[in-house]
Write a protein that holds these residues in place. Structure first.
Motif, PDB file in Angstrom:
ATOM      1  N   ASP A 294       0.889  -1.279  -0.085  1.00  0.00           N
ATOM      2  CA  ASP A 294      -0.100  -0.083  -0.032  1.00  0.00           C
ATOM      3  C   ASP A 294       0.797   1.278  -0.003  1.00  0.00           C
ATOM      4  N   GLU A 295       1.766   1.252   0.723  1.00  0.00           N
ATOM      5  CA  GLU A 295       2.944   2.357   0.808  1.00  0.00           C
ATOM      6  C   GLU A 295       3.472   2.609  -0.501  1.00  0.00           C
TER       7      GLU A 295
ATOM      8  N   LEU B 199       2.202   1.674  -3.535  1.00  0.00           N
ATOM      9  CA  LEU B 199       0.971   2.003  -4.285  1.00  0.00           C
ATOM     10  C   LEU B 199       1.094   3.784  -4.143  1.00  0.00           C
ATOM     11  N   GLY B 200       0.942   4.214  -2.855  1.00  0.00           N
ATOM     12  CA  GLY B 200       0.894   5.536  -3.004  1.00  0.00           C
ATOM     13  C   GLY B 200       2.004   6.344  -3.596  1.00  0.00           C
TER      14      GLY B 200
END
Ligand SMILES: [Zn+2]
Ligand SMILES: [Zn+2]
Lengths: 545, 349
Positions: A463-464, A466-467
């Motif tokens: 998720d990190e 992806l950011g």
């Protein structure tokens, strides 16, 4: 409906099994019949009404909103039902004090509503529900209620109302229908046990741990058997006979969803009494087809004769859980395997066969088979092998993921450094982030080296990451084509992605002439200049002719 | 005269040539006017700063007393004239001390509204409509899918979860400035009378809110020693600390998050949130449109956020509108969940 919607909303975010159980049990405790029974039906997939199509919903929202604003919103949210639920305008005119529809009202109305009356009824409901209620309603009527709750979990929550074992619920389940009033009455101690014994209930499967390099030193190869891990869908095929002589044959997914309806061809072949643990595959002329082919069959809602002929389903058996009424789960794997071989033989159907054991005398020998399944007797089916399963010969069949008994050992992926070229917003979980990435490798072009796209990846990042990727795309866009952004990609500027993939094929559909199987982002190489990414030749040498 | 002669977008921020000042500049400048204390709007290192007294105090808390060469406090509604241009600060309702800045010169008024919201919030001065020719609006939630629900109903979800899981610590992610204090105030309004716990990094700002007369009930700092005993407690923590070791030491935590982004499921799930609370300090779609209409502006400039949709809507109702495409905003205050990677330098408590 709003209560049920609030439950779904909460479940959709709750990752913990025990907390989900508590939420569902709390709903059953605090919601009267028949509402809670229809909620149980929705969660176990037992509701039957004609689903509304996406086109109907698009039509309703098109009548009520500006198309540009709808387009921008849909692009951002990434999910049609959710976009419509959030954008749905408050009804014109003075507020009416009608209560929002109940779940029972929705379910019973839908069962008797004609296709032509549906849009008007649906619009009326949407007018009276809040955002969450509208979302749940649209998910329910489009048959897309994915909330991470298995039928088994919902039944476990019912069992918790009366301190019963979930297996007891499974046993009476086949004789019951929504809204399950007699079931609730029984678990709450207000009524008798419903009649009906299921001859083919679901039994939670045994799962494996990924093996780590350091595990091998601790494990004696003589204690284990190995078999291929096929790239299909793990299923449990259970069949038996009801007291009145009717046959029951069910195919369950790993989480206990009954998927039999999509596989009438298999149900017919399941002429046995027992339960087999195996892999659902599509076989054509004896050859195992890729997961993509199986996926094509799964994607179709309707089962047509043409599809049955083009995508013949097949069960490759791994294990035997029950045979002729006898539960074998406490026996050792070696004993079950011997019984399985005889059992599969006695079925005598070309649709059910045995997954072969892979012989080995040392871990090194097994590693060699894993690297090259084609030479280790898998032959032409090697492409459909995901890796190996290593099972302790003495292991009982235990539900869940017990430690130290079963291991999976996947094949090593191949990897190549590519350059990010285009990005598009994702759908579903990743919507509203740039999360679909097209990447390329270098090749010689008419005016020097150029990048040629070789694939797309949607997975592999945290998720990190992806950011970070999303921000990179937004800050480095050089062109926009509708929803697609072209990202800077030259020898000196741009982003290198290490792409892992499972296999490579020649492709005439791709400009590069190659297609990757299951590509994913293994690492983001913030450190690497794009000019040092791989060339097409690095892929071509891996192509098998 | 064109509005651009009075205010124009530049890489440093909105620039006013006749007064030679910037509004919310993203790099150091000689003279800056600051709408509010969020770090994407209020940055240290300017020569002279004009802002509301509360904003100046917030900047001093965050950046130290010497955050600028000289400072001047702007009073609500009292014009300050610089080279013939008047600047007037009006409440924006976003966080404590947040202002819209009305810029008037030669009969033309432009309102730079910073970040703003219209909903009731006892922790911020209520928004005031300022009539103007050009209205500069944010568009953080500038899509029709963003309609913020009643925050009381969102907090009711938190209290319901506390009843169902009385042994689990309920961690509520919220920005240290503004959101954290608003959530505390909402939790109090919902009748929660037990102590509220907070992460150390929110302490100074929370104490500042209290000193400004905002009643938040008993707010305690989380001490390392209490962690095990905080089952059933409400803990306000910073977005960056939600996933790190700090959060993992609480008993079986439920992770809630208070933000307007929680309206969109994919966003909430992205941040690993289990209990999304849709509570925003920015205007939602309806409030943005209503505010634009109420200002009577004939021209709208859209700054950070989802500019495209709002600019399109302005066109459909006959308003001239353009996106300003300023860079550097939207990083604090209402950053998106995926931007909230665990901070590596969190204070120990
Ligand atoms: Zn802002
Ligand atoms: Zn702000």
């Amino acid at each position: 409906m709003n209560r049920f919607a609030a439950l779904l909303d909460r479940l959709a975010y709750e990752p913990r099994r025990n907390a989900k159980l508590a939420l569902i049990a709390d709903h059953f405790r605090s919601t009267p019949d028949p509402e809670r029974g229809f909620a149980l039906a929705a969660m176990t997939g037992a509701l039957s009404f004609r689903n509304a199509k996406a086109g109907l919903i698009r039509g309703l929202i098109a009548e009520r909103t500006d198309p540009v604003l709808f387009g921008l919103s849909y692009d951002y949210v990434g999910d049609l039902s959710e976009t419509v639920a959030l954008m749905w305008p408050a009804p014109e005119g003075p507020a009416r004090n009608e209560p929002p529809p109940t779940l029972s009202e929705v379910v019973t109305t839908l069962a008797s509503t004609s296709k032509t009356a549906l849009p008007r009824i649906l619009a009326g409901w949407l007018d009276h529900l809040d955002e969450t209620g509208r979302w749940a309603l649209l998910k329910l009527i489009t048959g897309a209620l994915r909330i991470g709750v298995s039928a088994r979990l919902a039944k476990t929550a019912v069992a918790a109302l009366g301190d019963r074992d979930p297996d007891e619920i499974e046993l009476v389940w086949p004789g019951l229908k929504p809204p399950y009033e007699e079931l609730f009455a029984w678990v709450e101690g207000r009524g008798p046990r419903p009649e009906a014994i299921d001859p083919a209930p679901f039994r939670p499967p045994m799962l494996a741990h990924g093996i780590e390099d350091e595990d091998f030193a601790k494990l004696d190869p003589a204690d284990f058997a190995a078999e291929w891990k096929w790239d299909g869908i793990r299923v449990q095929a259970a069949a038996g006979t009801l007291p009145d002589g009717r046959r029951v044959a069910r195919l369950y997914s790993r989480t206990g969803e009954d998927i039999s309806a999509a596989f009438p061809d298999l149900a017919e072949a399941m002429s046995f009494n027992g339960a087999i643990d195996g892999e659902l595959l599509v076989l054509r002329e004896g050859r195992v087809q890729s997961f993509n082919v199986l996926q094509q069959r799964l994607n179709r809602k309707q089962v047509t004769p043409a599809m049955l002929a083009d995508f013949p389903a097949h069960i490759r058996a791994y294990d035997l859980i029950v045979a002729d009424g006898e539960d074998l789960r406490d026996r050792p794997f070696a004993a079950r395997r011997a019984l399985l071989e005889a059992f599969v033989g006695s079925i005598g159907s070309p649709r059910v066969d045995l997954s072969p054991l892979v012989p080995f005398d040392s871990w090194d020998a097994l590693a060699a088979s894993r690297l090259d399944p084609a030479s280790a007797a898998a032959g032409e089916d090697a492409e459909a092998i995901e890796g190996l399963m290593i099972k302790q010969l003495q292991s009982a069949y235990m539900p869940g993921r017990p430690k130290g008994l079963w291991y999976k050992w996947k094949r090593d992926p191949m990897a190549v450094d590519c350059v990010l070229m285009y990005a598009q917003r994702g759908h579903g979980k990743r919507s509203s982030f740039y999360s679909d990435f097209t990447f390329g490798v270098w090749r010689a072009g008419p005016s020097g080296d150029e990048l040629v796209p070789v694939g797309k990846a949607y997975f592999g990042f945290t998720d990190e990451e992806l950011g970070q990727l999303d921000r990179f795309v937004r800050n480095n866009t050089i062109n926009r084509f509708g929803p697609v952004r072209e990202v800077v990609h030259s020898a000196t500027e741009g982003l290198v992605l290490e792409i892992a993939f499972e296999g490579l094929q020649r492709s005439t559909r791709h400009k590069s002439g190659v297609a990757m199987r299951f590509p994913r982002i293994a690492r983001i190489r913030w450190d690497k200049p794009p000019g040092e990414a791989d060339r097409i030749e690095a892929l071509e040498v891996r192509l098998k002719d | 005269m064109r509005p651009d002669d009075l205010l124009q977008p530049t890489p440093r921020g909105l620039y006013c040539p006749p007064a030679d000042v910037y509004i919310d500049p993203v790099r150091s400048v000689e003279r800056a006017l600051i709408t509010h204390g969020h770090s994407d709007h209020a940055r240290p290192g300017h020569g002279a700063v004009l802002a509301t007294a509360a904003t100046l105090k917030i900047m001093a808390i965050r950046y130290g007393e010497n955050f600028a060469g000289t400072v001047q406090a702007a009073d609500w509604g009292r014009p300050v004239t610089i080279n013939g241009v008047t600047f007037t600060f009006h409440p924006a309702g976003h966080i404590l001390g947040s202002a819209q800045i009305a810029v008037s010169w030669k009969g033309l008024t432009i309102v730079a509204s910073g970040d703003y919201k219209r909903g009731r919030d006892p922790t911020a001065e209520p928004f005031e409509v300022v009539p103007c020719d050009v209205f500069i609006t944010e568009a953080t939630f500038g899509l029709p899918v963003f309609r913020h629900p009643d925050p009381a109903a969102e907090v009711a979800k938190l209290l319901a979860s506390l009843r169902l899981f009385p042994d689990r610590a309920h961690l509520v992610g919220a920005y240290a400035l503004g959101k954290a204090q608003r959530v505390m105030s909402l939790v109090r309004a919902a009748g929660w009378d037990q102590p509220i716990y907070m992460h150390g990094a929110a302490e100074k700002l929370t104490r500042f809110y209290e000193a400004e007369g905002i009643d938040l009930g008993e707010v305690r700092l989380v001490k390392a020693a209490d962690r095990k005993a905080l089952g059933g407690a409400v803990l306000l923590c910073l977005p960056g600390s939600m996933k790190d070791v700090w959060a993992r030491r609480f008993p079986d935590p439920v992770t809630a998050f208070a933000s307007g982004w929680m309206r969109v499921r994919a966003r909430a799930r992205q941040g690993g949130v289990e209990l999304p609370l849709i509570i925003s300090d920015h205007s939602d779609w309806d409030e943005l449109r209503e505010t634009i209409r109420e200002t009577g502006a004939s021209e709208v400039w859209v700054t950070h956020g989802q500019e495209d949709a709002l600019v399109h809507w302005c066109g459909t109702v006959g308003l001239k509108a353009r996106p300003l495409r300023l860079v550097g905003y939207g990083e604090e205050g209402e950053a998106e969940p995926a931007d909230l990677a665990p901070a590596s330098t969190e204070p120990a408590a």
